[in-house]
Design a protein around this motif. Structure first.
Motif, PDB file in Angstrom:
ATOM      1  N   MET A  39       0.857  -1.121  -0.029  1.00 25.73           N
ATOM      2  CA  MET A  39       0.030  -0.096   0.015  1.00 25.73           C
ATOM      3  C   MET A  39       0.834   1.294   0.001  1.00 25.73           C
ATOM      4  SD  MET A  39      -2.781  -1.366   2.753  1.00 25.73           S
ATOM      5  CE  MET A  39      -4.186  -0.238   2.013  1.00 25.73           C
ATOM      6  N   GLY A  40       2.227   1.075  -0.464  1.00 21.78           N
ATOM      7  CA  GLY A  40       3.040   2.220  -0.636  1.00 21.78           C
ATOM      8  C   GLY A  40       2.969   3.043  -1.749  1.00 21.78           C
ATOM      9  N   ASN A 371       2.885  -7.005   7.642  1.00 16.71           N
ATOM     10  CA  ASN A 371       3.275  -7.280   6.337  1.00 16.71           C
ATOM     11  C   ASN A 371       2.498  -6.297   5.406  1.00 16.71           C
ATOM     12  OD1 ASN A 371       3.348 -10.827   6.896  1.00 16.71           O
ATOM     13  ND2 ASN A 371       5.000  -9.333   7.380  1.00 16.71           N
ATOM     14  N   ILE A 372       2.505  -5.030   5.997  1.00 16.56           N
ATOM     15  CA  ILE A 372       1.833  -4.065   4.960  1.00 16.56           C
ATOM     16  C   ILE A 372       2.949  -2.954   4.576  1.00 16.56           C
ATOM     17  CG2 ILE A 372       0.270  -2.151   4.937  1.00 16.56           C
ATOM     18  CD1 ILE A 372      -1.522  -3.791   6.929  1.00 16.56           C
ATOM     19  N   VAL A 373       3.055  -2.622   3.384  1.00 14.14           N
ATOM     20  CA  VAL A 373       3.972  -1.737   2.892  1.00 14.14           C
ATOM     21  C   VAL A 373       3.264  -0.396   2.651  1.00 14.14           C
ATOM     22  CG1 VAL A 373       5.556  -1.017   1.199  1.00 14.14           C
ATOM     23  CG2 VAL A 373       5.315  -3.571   1.552  1.00 14.14           C
ATOM     24  N   THR A 374       3.825   0.788   3.482  1.00 16.56           N
ATOM     25  CA  THR A 374       3.298   2.011   3.164  1.00 16.56           C
ATOM     26  C   THR A 374       4.579   2.907   2.852  1.00 16.56           C
ATOM     27  OG1 THR A 374       3.734   2.331   5.746  1.00 16.56           O
ATOM     28  CG2 THR A 374       1.561   1.765   5.229  1.00 16.56           C
ATOM     29  N   THR A 375       4.287   4.302   2.826  1.00 15.33           N
ATOM     30  CA  THR A 375       5.506   5.120   2.536  1.00 15.33           C
ATOM     31  C   THR A 375       5.463   5.780   3.493  1.00 15.33           C
ATOM     32  OG1 THR A 375       4.423   4.958   0.082  1.00 15.33           O
ATOM     33  CG2 THR A 375       6.149   6.778   0.791  1.00 15.33           C
ATOM     34  N   PRO A 376       6.713   6.057   4.190  1.00 19.65           N
ATOM     35  CA  PRO A 376       6.966   6.882   5.417  1.00 19.65           C
ATOM     36  C   PRO A 376       7.020   8.425   4.786  1.00 19.65           C
ATOM     37  CG  PRO A 376       9.060   6.024   4.266  1.00 19.65           C
ATOM     38  CD  PRO A 376       7.962   5.261   3.667  1.00 19.65           C
ATOM     39  N   GLY A 377       6.152   9.202   5.527  1.00 17.16           N
ATOM     40  CA  GLY A 377       5.842  10.468   5.439  1.00 17.16           C
ATOM     41  C   GLY A 377       7.157  11.370   5.123  1.00 17.16           C
ATOM     42  N   VAL A 378       8.063  10.915   6.199  1.00 17.70           N
ATOM     43  CA  VAL A 378       9.305  12.029   5.917  1.00 17.70           C
ATOM     44  C   VAL A 378      10.042  11.720   4.978  1.00 17.70           C
ATOM     45  CG1 VAL A 378      10.593  10.260   7.011  1.00 17.70           C
ATOM     46  CG2 VAL A 378      11.293  12.680   7.228  1.00 17.70           C
ATOM     47  N   GLY A 379       9.734  10.811   3.768  1.00 14.31           N
ATOM     48  CA  GLY A 379      10.478  10.514   2.637  1.00 14.31           C
ATOM     49  C   GLY A 379       9.872  11.735   1.438  1.00 14.31           C
ATOM     50  N   PHE A 380       8.873  12.350   2.067  1.00 14.74           N
ATOM     51  CA  PHE A 380       8.296  13.558   1.296  1.00 14.74           C
ATOM     52  C   PHE A 380       8.696  14.908   1.780  1.00 14.74           C
ATOM     53  CE2 PHE A 380       5.260   9.821   0.572  1.00 14.74           C
ATOM     54  CZ  PHE A 380       5.160   9.738  -0.629  1.00 14.74           C
ATOM     55  N   GLY A 381       9.558  14.967   2.670  1.00 13.07           N
ATOM     56  CA  GLY A 381       9.926  16.048   3.280  1.00 13.07           C
ATOM     57  C   GLY A 381       9.678  16.356   4.836  1.00 13.07           C
ATOM     58  N   ARG A 389       2.131   7.237   4.516  1.00 12.26           N
ATOM     59  CA  ARG A 389       1.082   7.285   3.379  1.00 12.26           C
ATOM     60  C   ARG A 389       0.497   5.779   2.966  1.00 12.26           C
ATOM     61  NH1 ARG A 389       2.182   8.911  -2.797  1.00 12.26           N
ATOM     62  NH2 ARG A 389       2.519   6.940  -2.678  1.00 12.26           N
ATOM     63  N   PHE A 390      -0.911   5.707   2.990  1.00 19.74           N
ATOM     64  CA  PHE A 390      -1.322   4.710   2.684  1.00 19.74           C
ATOM     65  C   PHE A 390      -2.231   5.020   1.207  1.00 19.74           C
ATOM     66  CE2 PHE A 390      -1.886   1.405   6.133  1.00 19.74           C
ATOM     67  CZ  PHE A 390      -1.602   2.494   7.171  1.00 19.74           C
ATOM     68  N   SER A 391      -1.916   3.978   0.227  1.00 19.47           N
ATOM     69  CA  SER A 391      -2.571   4.398  -1.091  1.00 19.47           C
ATOM     70  C   SER A 391      -3.852   3.400  -1.051  1.00 19.47           C
ATOM     71  CB  SER A 391      -1.798   3.873  -2.093  1.00 19.47           C
ATOM     72  OG  SER A 391      -2.186   3.481  -3.529  1.00 19.47           O
ATOM     73  N   ALA A 392      -4.720   4.023  -1.817  1.00 25.88           N
ATOM     74  CA  ALA A 392      -6.012   3.023  -1.941  1.00 25.88           C
ATOM     75  C   ALA A 392      -5.970   2.390  -3.296  1.00 25.88           C
ATOM     76  CB  ALA A 392      -7.275   3.912  -1.683  1.00 25.88           C
ATOM     77  N   LEU A 393      -4.974   2.437  -4.042  1.00 26.25           N
ATOM     78  CA  LEU A 393      -4.976   2.021  -5.185  1.00 26.25           C
ATOM     79  C   LEU A 393      -4.630   0.532  -5.522  1.00 26.25           C
ATOM     80  CD1 LEU A 393      -2.998   5.149  -6.603  1.00 26.25           C
ATOM     81  CD2 LEU A 393      -5.426   4.591  -7.177  1.00 26.25           C
ATOM     82  N   GLY A 394      -4.747  -0.042  -4.509  1.00 21.17           N
ATOM     83  CA  GLY A 394      -4.640  -1.649  -4.650  1.00 21.17           C
ATOM     84  C   GLY A 394      -5.899  -2.237  -5.011  1.00 21.17           C
ATOM     85  N   ASN A 395      -6.038  -3.553  -4.912  1.00 22.67           N
ATOM     86  CA  ASN A 395      -7.216  -4.179  -5.144  1.00 22.67           C
ATOM     87  C   ASN A 395      -8.068  -4.559  -3.979  1.00 22.67           C
ATOM     88  OD1 ASN A 395      -6.822  -6.831  -4.180  1.00 22.67           O
ATOM     89  ND2 ASN A 395      -5.322  -7.308  -5.872  1.00 22.67           N
ATOM     90  N   ARG A 396      -9.288  -4.558  -3.942  1.00 18.68           N
ATOM     91  CA  ARG A 396     -10.140  -4.671  -3.021  1.00 18.68           C
ATOM     92  C   ARG A 396      -9.768  -5.806  -1.804  1.00 18.68           C
ATOM     93  NH1 ARG A 396     -15.066  -2.677  -3.090  1.00 18.68           N
ATOM     94  NH2 ARG A 396     -13.786  -0.900  -4.160  1.00 18.68           N
ATOM     95  N   GLU A 397      -9.679  -6.711  -2.312  1.00 21.01           N
ATOM     96  CA  GLU A 397      -9.095  -8.059  -1.434  1.00 21.01           C
ATOM     97  C   GLU A 397      -7.926  -7.659  -0.592  1.00 21.01           C
ATOM     98  OE1 GLU A 397      -9.565  -8.194  -4.846  1.00 21.01           O
ATOM     99  OE2 GLU A 397     -11.637  -8.843  -4.773  1.00 21.01           O
ATOM    100  N   ASP A 398      -6.994  -7.231  -1.443  1.00 21.62           N
ATOM    101  CA  ASP A 398      -5.649  -7.025  -0.369  1.00 21.62           C
ATOM    102  C   ASP A 398      -6.135  -5.646   0.570  1.00 21.62           C
ATOM    103  OD1 ASP A 398      -4.253  -8.820  -1.947  1.00 21.62           O
ATOM    104  OD2 ASP A 398      -3.092  -7.518  -3.169  1.00 21.62           O
ATOM    105  N   THR A 399      -6.675  -5.022   0.044  1.00 23.34           N
ATOM    106  CA  THR A 399      -7.120  -3.884   0.988  1.00 23.34           C
ATOM    107  C   THR A 399      -8.015  -4.130   2.278  1.00 23.34           C
ATOM    108  OG1 THR A 399      -7.400  -2.263  -0.945  1.00 23.34           O
ATOM    109  CG2 THR A 399      -8.461  -1.597   1.137  1.00 23.34           C
ATOM    110  N   LEU A 400      -8.899  -5.164   2.012  1.00 21.87           N
ATOM    111  CA  LEU A 400      -9.671  -5.637   3.014  1.00 21.87           C
ATOM    112  C   LEU A 400      -9.093  -6.384   3.862  1.00 21.87           C
ATOM    113  CD1 LEU A 400     -13.116  -6.723   0.989  1.00 21.87           C
ATOM    114  CD2 LEU A 400     -12.804  -4.789   2.770  1.00 21.87           C
TER     115      LEU A 400
END
Lengths: 413, 413
Positions: A39-40, A371-381, A389-400
């Motif tokens: 979800m990175g 076992n969830i990949v996110t993006t660390p906010g500090v990477g953006f400044g 940051r969580f991305s919602a662009l994954g598929n439904r099954e994985d998100t659930l």
């Protein structure tokens, strides 16, 4: 003796998403049994839609016959696409554009990265903080950033913090600036400006001769009426703003590559020397004609297909799917007591880490414990520290499944 | 106050091919009955080959299913393509490359145009003259050209004339230079260097710490054994040379957009300050990761298809077709007493204009009297004055008709 552009060695060695990728790969090598959910990085997962696929096949068939084969196209993009964008993307917002104000490209990353080519090295740049790294890195390469301080900030860049303290609405800068990057709906925070809030920036830019580079890559995700889809919804914005848009997130084109940049003809900037005012549209046209040879014909046909009546329905369905993911993520995180932002007009959810956790600590904890990949906010400044940051662009099954894992997990320990 | 990069206003307003296009359109408007044959811009006319078309369809179908859908790919290009290039394009020449030395892009124009990003503004640039305009224009934009003189030359650029006087073999520069663009087979002259002649340049570059930017976009058209297909055929060239290649002319990809750039890992350049040597491969990688998001997956699959056994046969047939055109053009022009160059290892024929005719005068005469569009040599630089470029990339019927018209025409009057 041939020499390099030394600005490149000022840049930290690696790029945020490469760092994440390395950490994830190391973890997976050590734990081959783990089902890691990504979800990175903001990559889409749904396939291209029916209209787009059909259009790619049809355009491919055109390329197979001498009579319909297309060689070099216009560097600015085919008229069939620029005219469609004028009519389908802008007219419904009440915005009148000339097709010659639209430049088709291989994506908003290229355009935001390359746009500095036509701007003075002396311009003072402002960015909201946290920020999409390309804005800063491309200005480092372009001689405008100065030196990187131990606080994570470049000495010549003006940072405009966007945090819960100001409701993620950047304050106008105190110091003199020349160019500001605004990305709304924002990557990475997922937050937006209302029309009134954006108008403050347009008025400021007009008054102070500031160029606004407006990144609208996520406009298709907007659900609230008071949030503008284009900066040109604001009166007089054509005098001061360039707008970048993309089919990447809108229509699942991250691996298909098409975007566009609007450079209004009435947008004039000063020369470095002398009083002459110059049309930015002409300059960008010259840049593209010299250093770019157009987007593939078949890809432009695919982009056009997203605007057909059926194409628009399909795109809406994609967006709805991802925004349902966003709702699931928002609510799940809130249910375990997290403070979250974004996710209403954007596919990104910006979560405050629990007290005592830095961004990277939280990233590691999420990777190792659930076992969830996110993006660390500090990477953006710097102002992203303490967020994930969580991305919602994954598929439904994985998100659930990811949210199910979180439900039974004590995130604060 | 936001300012532009003033170098852009130093550039002459329009681009060579736009000027030609305007002249042709004006003529056609005034003479709607004329059948104008285009032998100007080097665009291909044969459709994409069967293997490429099949591959585009198959890759499109992959994009239609979630299980095989591709989002963001590596900015450097997919491994399936870089590995194929290593194996199919270089190994047969006896050249060993690492796939990480190859960067897939949307074409050689983008790469040659953007490569200056990673080089010092202080580097002194040399070009052969006449020359592909992108090399010069991108260096004007990049602060390296100085001022345009009335002789058509930029004050800080070193011009290396290539004319019949030196058999189109550029002499080593008298003055100190840092970077040289070499394009062989040459656009626009169609002439080449032998291995021995190219070795002189590699040796010179090693001795003088000069970077060679070698444009090999036309290597597929080489028919003579002593002409190298790659600069890496020359010993030690990896220490000093970057090579640009393209599928545009090779496989008819001018509207499909794919090329690649080889940046050997052992190629090191100095910093502007300090004694450190830096790997250009790392810098180009950083540039591409920041300002580019990869070539479309389906296009990379199409490029890969040109290397299958059948794909290679098809590409060879395309090349043979165009080279037969080249032979027809060469011989037809010689038959009417013209002095011509090129056309043996390249699809371009470089014709000396008859005494008393400038390039543009000859261009106009050909357009108006026999309705043939060519490219005026002077558009490629001062040493191109007095020449006209014919492209052999048209279709056979048009090529034959154009040469038939010329046969019965007194070109010298």
């Amino acid at each position: 003796m041939a020499k390099i552009n030394d600005n490149f060695i000022k840049l930290p060695e690696s790029y945020l998403f490469s760092d994440i990728s390395k950490k994830v790969n190391t973890y997976k090598t050590e734990h081959p049994e783990a089902k890691v959910i990504r979800m990175g990085i903001g990559d889409v997962t749904l396939p291209l839609t029916g209209e787009v696929i059909q259009s790619l096949h049809a355009a491919t068939d055109e390329m197979a016959q001498a009579a319909t084969f297309k060689g070099y196209g216009p560097e600015q993009g085919y008229r069939f696409l620029t005219e469609t964008i004028v009519k389908e993307a802008y007219l419904p917002l009440g915005i009148q554009l000339d097709p010659e104000e639209i430049f088709i490209s291989d994506g908003a990353k290229s355009d935001t990265g390359n746009f500095g080519d036509i701007l003075s090295k002396e311009n003072r740049i402002a960015v909201t903080d946290p920020v999409y790294p390309v804005y800063i890195d491309s200005n480092v390469m372009g001689y405008r950033a100065g030196e990187l301080g131990s606080n994570g900030k470049w000495s010549n860049i003006v940072y405009l913090p966007c945090t819960p303290d100001n409701n993620f609405v950047p304050a106008l800068p105190q110091e003199k600036i020349d160019v500001v990057y605004l990305c709304f709906p924002n990557n990475p925070t997922g937050t937006t400006l209302t029309r009134d809030q954006l108008k403050v920036w347009v008025d400021y830019a007009i008054k102070n001769d500031v160029l606004i580079l407006f990144d609208a890559a996520y406009e298709a995700f907007i659900t609230e009426k008071e949030v503008p889809h284009s900066i040109y919804e604001i009166e007089n914005a054509k005098k001061v703003a360039v707008e970048f848009r993309s089919f990447s997130k809108t229509a699942g084109f991250t691996g298909t590559r098409c975007g566009y940049t609007v450079v209004p003809k009435e947008l004039l900037l000063s020369c470095e020397e002398g009083d002459k005012k110059v049309s930015l549209n002409k300059l960008w046209n010259r840049r593209q004609c010299t250093k770019f040879n157009g987007t593939p014909y078949i890809i432009q046909k695919a982009a056009e297909a997203t605007f057909s009546p059926k194409g628009k329905e399909e795109v809406k369905a994609l967006i709805d799917y991802y925004m349902s993911n966003a709702k699931i993520i928002r609510e799940s995180l809130e249910n375990i007591g997290m403070k979250v932002f974004g996710g209403v007009n954007s596919p990104y959810i910006w979560m405050k880490t629990p007290e005592g956790f830095s961004s990277w600590e939280m990233f590691d904890k999420l990777l190792k414990e659930v076992n969830i990949v996110t993006t660390p906010g500090v990477g953006f400044g710097p102002s992203g520290e303490g967020f994930i940051r969580f991305s919602a662009l994954g598929n439904r099954e994985d998100t659930l499944e990811a949210m199910e894992r979180i439900k039974h997990w004590n995130i604060k320990k």
